[in-house]
Design an enzyme around this catalytic site. Structure first.
Site, short mmCIF file in Angstrom:
data_model
loop_
_atom_site.label_atom_id
_atom_site.label_comp_id
_atom_site.label_asym_id
_atom_site.label_seq_id
_atom_site.Cartn_x
_atom_site.Cartn_y
_atom_site.Cartn_z
N HIS A 67 7.19 -1.58 -2.61
CA HIS A 67 6.15 -2.46 -2.10
C HIS A 67 5.52 -3.28 -3.22
O HIS A 67 5.17 -4.45 -3.03
CB HIS A 67 5.09 -1.61 -1.38
CG HIS A 67 3.92 -2.38 -0.88
ND1 HIS A 67 2.64 -2.15 -1.32
CD2 HIS A 67 3.83 -3.39 0.01
CE1 HIS A 67 1.82 -2.97 -0.71
NE2 HIS A 67 2.50 -3.75 0.09
N GLU A 70 7.73 -6.14 -3.88
CA GLU A 70 7.59 -7.14 -2.79
C GLU A 70 6.50 -8.15 -3.12
O GLU A 70 6.66 -9.35 -2.95
CB GLU A 70 7.30 -6.44 -1.47
CG GLU A 70 7.07 -7.40 -0.31
CD GLU A 70 6.09 -6.87 0.71
OE1 GLU A 70 5.13 -7.61 1.05
OE2 GLU A 70 6.25 -5.73 1.18
N HIS A 71 5.37 -7.65 -3.61
CA HIS A 71 4.28 -8.55 -4.00
C HIS A 71 4.67 -9.42 -5.19
O HIS A 71 4.38 -10.62 -5.21
CB HIS A 71 3.04 -7.73 -4.34
CG HIS A 71 2.25 -7.29 -3.15
ND1 HIS A 71 0.97 -7.73 -2.90
CD2 HIS A 71 2.56 -6.46 -2.13
CE1 HIS A 71 0.52 -7.18 -1.78
NE2 HIS A 71 1.47 -6.40 -1.30
N GLU A 147 -5.20 -2.74 -1.48
CA GLU A 147 -4.61 -2.69 -0.14
C GLU A 147 -4.60 -1.25 0.38
O GLU A 147 -4.89 -1.00 1.55
CB GLU A 147 -3.19 -3.25 -0.18
CG GLU A 147 -2.57 -3.50 1.18
CD GLU A 147 -1.25 -4.23 1.08
OE1 GLU A 147 -0.38 -3.97 1.93
OE2 GLU A 147 -1.08 -5.05 0.16
#
Length: 446
Positions: A67, A70-71, A147
Site C-alpha cells: 500500500h 501504491e501511494h 490514513e
C-alpha cells in the site's frame, strides 16, 4: 480507494458485455498479459494495470509496503513530475485512482476514448521508471500512517474487524491488515518500497485491461509501442505463501471500547475460494449468502431475527470467492435494544440450525437468482465494472474462461448444492466468533 475489507458485491457478478464486440486477449513478448473488452455505447475507455502483488505477498516485518508503494507510484519519473499523471488526466476530463488488496495492486484511468494513448504512455512510464527522492517518501509514509489513524485506529469496529481477521488466520498472511501494522508501517523505508517495486512491478507480473470504446488491434499497437519495450523481471514464478494449518477448534474474542455506539456479534468461517475450473462450490456459497442474509426483508436471518422474534435490528451474511487462497463466509447480527449479545448469538445459531433442517425454499432460490441476473444487467451500464471483473478474477488465479463461465454457473446452482455447501462451511471448529461491546457495559461472562 483502498478496499481493506472486501465484501460481496453483486455488481461485480457481471456477464460478458451485451452491446459489445467481445473480449480479446494477447500477451506481449515481455510477458505482459493484455485483455481488451469492447463496449462501444459511449466514447469512454478505462485502462487498468493490475500487479500480482498484494499485502499477502509481503515479507514478515514489512506489512503495509504494498500500500505504501501504491501511494509512491504517484511521484515522478524521469519524464513526469510528481503528481503530473493525475493532473494531466484531470485536465483531460478523466479520473484516476489506485487500490491495494491482499492479492493485488491496481491502477486505473477513466478517460475519453481518444485519450487512451495519453494515459497508456504515462502508465507504462511509471511501470519501470518510478523515481523517488531521498525525502519525498517520508511525507508519503506519514500519509499512510494518518490514513490508518482515520480508517482503523479511530474506529472501534475497524479495530475489531482487524482483530477478528488476525484470529482467523494464524499463519496465512491474510491475517495481516492490508494497510499494515502500525509499528511496522512506521519503520518502512525508501529502500523497502524500491525493493518491492523492483521485484513485482514488471510487465511479466502484470495484466493490462482496457475496456470501452476501443478496437483490439488499436489497443495492441499502443500496448506494443508503450509497454512492449519494458524489460521483464527474471525469475518471477508462481506465488508461494505460508498456508493455514487445519483449524481444530473455534476461536472467540471480545473487544470493548468506550466509542462503541452499537454492539454486535459476528462469526466468520473458513471457506473455499473460486478455484480455476472448479467454481461450483463457490457459486453455491454465493447463493447461500444471499439466501441467508442478502436482503433486509426476505432473507432467512432477517425474517427470523428482525421480523419474527424482534431480536435484531440488522442481520447479514456475506461471502466473496474472489480470493487467491481460502476466504471466509461471514454472519453478523446487531441486537435490538435490551437484547444481550449472548441472546443474539443464540438466536442466530437457532436460525442457522432451522435453515439446515428445513432446507432451501424454492421460491426464494428463484428470487435470489433473478436478483443476481438483474444486478448483472444493471452493472453493464458501467464499463469500469468489466475491467474490475476481469482484472480481479485474473489476479486471483482464474482464467478468462472461468470468468466468463461464472454467471452461468451461478444460474445453475441447485438447492442440493446450496445445502451441501452450508453443511460443509458451518463447522464451528473452523469459525471465529466475536463480540463488539461498549466499554463499561460488557455482558458478564457465563
Amino acid at each position: 480507494m483502498h478496499p481493506y475489507i472486501r465484501g460481496c458485491a453483486l455488481a461485480l457478478l457481471v456477464a460478458t458485455p451485451a452491446a459489445a464486440g467481445g473480449v480479446t486477449s494477447f500477451t506481449l513478448a515481455n510477458g505482459l498479459d493484455v485483455v481488451v473488452i469492447e463496449d462501444h455505447r459511449a466514447p469512454v475507455v478505462v485502462q487498468t494495470v493490475w500487479y500480482r502483488a498484494g499485502s499477502a505477498d509481503e515479507t514478515p516485518g514489512h506489512s503495509g509496503v504494498a500500500h505504501f508503494l501504491e501511494h509512491l507510484m504517484f511521484k515522478g519519473t524521469d519524464t513526469m513530475a510528481s503528481g503530473e499523471l493525475s493532473r494531466v488526466v484531470e485536465e483531460n476530463g478523466g479520473s484516476n485512482n489506485a487500490f491495494t488488496s491482499s492479492d493485488y495492486t491496481a491502477y486505473y484511468e477513466r478517460i475519453a476514448a481518444d485519450r487512451l494513448e495519453l494515459v497508456m504512455k504515462m502508465e507504462a512510464d511509471r511501470m519501470r521508471g518510478l523515481t523517488l527522492s531521498k525525502d519525498d517518501w517520508k511525507t508519503e509514509r506519514e500519509v499512510i500512517i494518518e490514513e490508518r489513524n482515520q480508517r482503523t485506529d479511530s474506529d472501534p469496529a475497524a479495530i475489531f474487524s482487524e482483530q477478528l481477521r488476525a484470529a482467523q488466520y494464524l499463519n496465512h498472511p491474510y491475517g495481516t491488515p492490508t494497510i499494515g501494522w502500525r509499528h511496522e508501517m512506521e519503520a518502512l523505508t525508501r529502500e523497502d518500497a524500491l525493493a518491492w517495486y523492483r521485484t513485482y512491478y514488471a510487465p511479466n507480473d502484470a495484466v493490462l485491461v482496457v475496456a470501452g470504446d476501443v478496437a483490439p488491434d488499436a489497443v495492441k499497437a499502443l500496448a506494443e509501442k508503450y509497454y512492449g519495450p519494458l524489460e521483464p523481471t527474471p525469475g518471477i514464478g508462481p506465488r508461494v505463501r505460508r498456508q493455514e494449518p487445519p483449524q481444530l477448534a473455534e476461536r472467540r474474542l471480545r473487544f470493548s471500547d468506550p466509542r462503541v455506539s452499537q454492539p454486535y456479534v459476528t462469526r466468520s468461517y473458513l471457506a473455499p475460494e473460486r478455484d480455476p475450473g472448479d467454481q461450483e462450490k463457490a457459486a453455491a456459497l454465493t447463493i447461500l449468502a444471499e439466501i441467508l442474509g442478502g436482503s433486509g426483508q426476505t432473507s432467512v436471518l432477517a425474517k427470523a431475527l428482525q421480523f419474527d422474534s424482534h431480536v435484531a435490528v440488522y442481520s447479514a451474511a456475506s461471502y466473496d470467492g474472489l480470493s487467491y487462497d481460502d476466504t471466509t463466509f461471514n454472519l453478523s447480527v446487531v441486537p435490538a435494544a435490551g437484547v444481550r449479545l449472548s441472546e443474539a448469538e443464540t438466536a442466530m445459531d437457532a436460525a442457522i440450525d432451522g435453515f439446515l433442517k428445513d432446507g432451501v425454499d424454492a421460491d426464494q432460490l428463484a428470487r435470489v437468482k433473478t436478483q443476481i441476473r438483474a444486478a448483472m444487467i444493471y452493472a453493464r451500464d458501467n464499463v469500469q465494472n468489466y475491467a474490475q471483473m476481469y482484472g480481479e478474477g485474473l489476479m486471483t488465479g482464474l482464467s478468462l474462461k472461468d470468468i466468463e463461465a461464472w454467471p452461468g454457473i451461478l444460474d445453475s446452482v441447485t438447492a442440493d448444492q446450496v445445502m451441501a455447501a452450508a453443511r460443509e462451511v458451518f463447522d464451528r471448529r473452523h469459525a471465529v466468533t466475536g463480540w463488539l461491546e461498549r466499554q463499561g457495559e460488557e455482558e458478564p461472562l457465563p
